[in-house]
Design a protein around this motif. Sequence first.
Motif, short mmCIF file in Angstrom:
data_model
loop_
_atom_site.label_atom_id
_atom_site.label_comp_id
_atom_site.label_asym_id
_atom_site.label_seq_id
_atom_site.Cartn_x
_atom_site.Cartn_y
_atom_site.Cartn_z
N ILE A 155 0.82 -1.19 0.00
CA ILE A 155 0.00 0.00 0.00
C ILE A 155 0.86 1.25 0.00
O ILE A 155 2.00 1.26 0.48
N SER A 156 0.30 2.29 -0.59
CA SER A 156 0.90 3.62 -0.57
C SER A 156 -0.20 4.61 -0.25
O SER A 156 -1.36 4.41 -0.62
N ILE A 157 0.17 5.67 0.42
CA ILE A 157 -0.79 6.71 0.82
C ILE A 157 -0.31 8.04 0.29
O ILE A 157 0.86 8.40 0.46
N TYR A 158 -1.20 8.76 -0.36
CA TYR A 158 -0.84 10.01 -1.03
C TYR A 158 -1.65 11.16 -0.45
O TYR A 158 -2.85 11.04 -0.20
N LYS A 159 -0.98 12.28 -0.30
CA LYS A 159 -1.63 13.46 0.27
C LYS A 159 -1.59 14.65 -0.67
O LYS A 159 -1.98 15.76 -0.29
N GLU A 160 -1.11 14.45 -1.90
CA GLU A 160 -1.03 15.54 -2.88
C GLU A 160 -1.86 15.18 -4.10
O GLU A 160 -1.82 14.06 -4.59
N ILE A 161 -2.59 16.17 -4.62
CA ILE A 161 -3.50 15.92 -5.74
C ILE A 161 -2.75 15.58 -7.02
O ILE A 161 -3.30 14.92 -7.90
N ASN A 162 -1.48 15.95 -7.12
CA ASN A 162 -0.76 15.65 -8.36
C ASN A 162 -0.50 14.16 -8.54
O ASN A 162 -0.02 13.74 -9.59
N VAL A 163 -0.83 13.35 -7.53
CA VAL A 163 -0.75 11.91 -7.72
C VAL A 163 -1.68 11.48 -8.85
O VAL A 163 -1.42 10.48 -9.54
N LEU A 164 -2.75 12.21 -9.08
CA LEU A 164 -3.67 11.86 -10.16
C LEU A 164 -3.01 12.02 -11.53
O LEU A 164 -3.36 11.33 -12.48
N ASP A 165 -2.03 12.92 -11.61
CA ASP A 165 -1.26 13.04 -12.85
C ASP A 165 -0.24 11.91 -12.96
O ASP A 165 -0.09 11.30 -14.02
N HIS A 209 -11.98 22.60 -6.79
CA HIS A 209 -13.03 23.59 -6.53
C HIS A 209 -13.79 23.35 -5.23
O HIS A 209 -14.35 24.30 -4.66
N PHE A 210 -13.82 22.11 -4.73
CA PHE A 210 -14.63 21.81 -3.55
C PHE A 210 -13.84 21.21 -2.39
O PHE A 210 -14.23 21.36 -1.23
N GLY A 211 -12.77 20.51 -2.69
CA GLY A 211 -12.12 19.75 -1.64
C GLY A 211 -11.04 20.48 -0.88
O GLY A 211 -10.93 20.35 0.34
N SER A 212 -10.25 21.23 -1.60
CA SER A 212 -9.03 21.77 -1.01
C SER A 212 -9.33 22.96 -0.11
O SER A 212 -9.64 24.05 -0.57
N ASN A 213 -9.28 22.75 1.19
CA ASN A 213 -9.36 23.84 2.17
C ASN A 213 -8.78 23.36 3.50
O ASN A 213 -8.36 22.20 3.63
N LYS A 214 -8.75 24.23 4.49
CA LYS A 214 -8.07 23.90 5.74
C LYS A 214 -8.75 22.80 6.53
O LYS A 214 -8.16 22.24 7.47
N HIS A 215 -10.00 22.46 6.19
CA HIS A 215 -10.72 21.43 6.92
C HIS A 215 -10.58 20.05 6.29
O HIS A 215 -11.13 19.09 6.82
N ARG A 216 -9.88 19.96 5.16
CA ARG A 216 -9.80 18.68 4.45
C ARG A 216 -8.37 18.43 3.98
O ARG A 216 -7.64 19.36 3.65
N SER A 217 -8.01 17.16 3.91
CA SER A 217 -6.70 16.77 3.38
C SER A 217 -6.85 15.44 2.65
O SER A 217 -7.63 14.57 3.07
N LEU A 218 -6.11 15.27 1.58
CA LEU A 218 -6.20 14.05 0.79
C LEU A 218 -5.64 12.85 1.55
O LEU A 218 -4.70 12.98 2.35
N PHE A 219 -6.21 11.69 1.28
CA PHE A 219 -5.75 10.45 1.90
C PHE A 219 -6.06 9.31 0.91
O PHE A 219 -6.90 8.46 1.15
N ILE A 220 -5.39 9.34 -0.22
CA ILE A 220 -5.62 8.36 -1.27
C ILE A 220 -4.74 7.14 -1.02
O ILE A 220 -3.53 7.25 -0.89
#
Length: 394
Positions: free
Chosen positions: A27-37, A67-78
């Motif tokens: 498993i790998s865990i990603y916290k940056e949206i550029n993982v989608l690229d 547009h909806f996800g990125s703010n101080k109350h949320r963080s990526l956990f893919i």
Amino acid sequence: MDDLTNVLTRKETAINREINNKPNFKISIYKEINVLDRLYTEWSDLAEKSNQPICMSPEWMKTWWKHFGSNKHRSLFIITAYDEDKLVAIFPFYKGYSKLGGKVIEQRLQLIGSGGSQNEQLGFSDDYGISDFLDFIVDPDYEDSVADFFISLLKASDLSKHQIKFHQVRDDSFIKQKLYPKLEQTDYTVTSEHTDTCPYIDLTEIDSLKEFIKKRKSNARRRFRQTLRAEGPDKLYEIERAQKPDDLADMTSKLIELHQNRWNDIGYPGAFNDNRFVAFFRDIVFSSSQTNRLWFKQATDDSGICASRMLVLYNGRYYDYMTGFDDNSPAAKRRPGIGLLLNLIEDALEQSVDRIELLRGLEEYKMDFTNKTSKNWKIIISASDKQMIGMKIP
């Protein structure tokens, strides 16, 4: 993997030590949206193999997060799972929390594409509802083992302290069909609630629009023929598509105007009342046009543009995402918006597309086109670490 160094924390790495992991699942865990690229090709291939809907595509998820996800109350956990060098599962989560008086009252994991309400951080509604049919992305050959694997992940501290919320999960999804039955056999507190019904048009064994209309109920057949006659011999309206990029931008603006005017007239704010959704929609139109997945046409009559319809094609299905029409136009009584949908059916048959998703809602016009539906569900796995409730965010 070579991209872990800047996305894994020590705490997240500990998940591997806390679960009874299968030896061949890495498993790998990603916290940056550029993982989608970086994972675009693998992600897209797995989404195609597992017949995922448009909202599970990298383009949709990246645009939603922007547009909806990125703010101080949320963080990526893919979370991704590999069998040796083969990507077999993606759990596209993000973390969110609500707090009052400086104290956390809820920590949660949700799928990218769900939530996004401006009130979410205050502990109110957390399902803004602009994405349909969310799921895990799982290789069909690994479904049972991935379901067991995810349940083992729930033992890890980084998951156990969060309430896990699956919004807009469809009947035939991996989460509903494979994961949920296994969860019911565990000691975890899991609930399931039917939230929406989603009609769809089945074009299998249909060769032509004429044959499709012939199989509808009598009242629907009459209305469809009136609509087609208004576009054809009667010339009350005509259908057109964008011819150049500037046309597409103008059509998008007009659809937004038509949609808003109609909903405002009946006392509702309309989807485009939220500027985030305006920007999201424009980006989806653009990215879909760049990948040749966009179906976007409008109807014009003597007063100008009277109806508009936008769909996206993904994995062999059309998704009827946004419409707008003018109730006061000269052609309104002949329902040019329905004419656009009939025109789409013709195009879909030419492209050998056998399903059109009409998405949430049992509007009367949808029932003219089909009697087939699927259900959306909200499934919640309660947090098991109750001591985390009330802790302060560091």
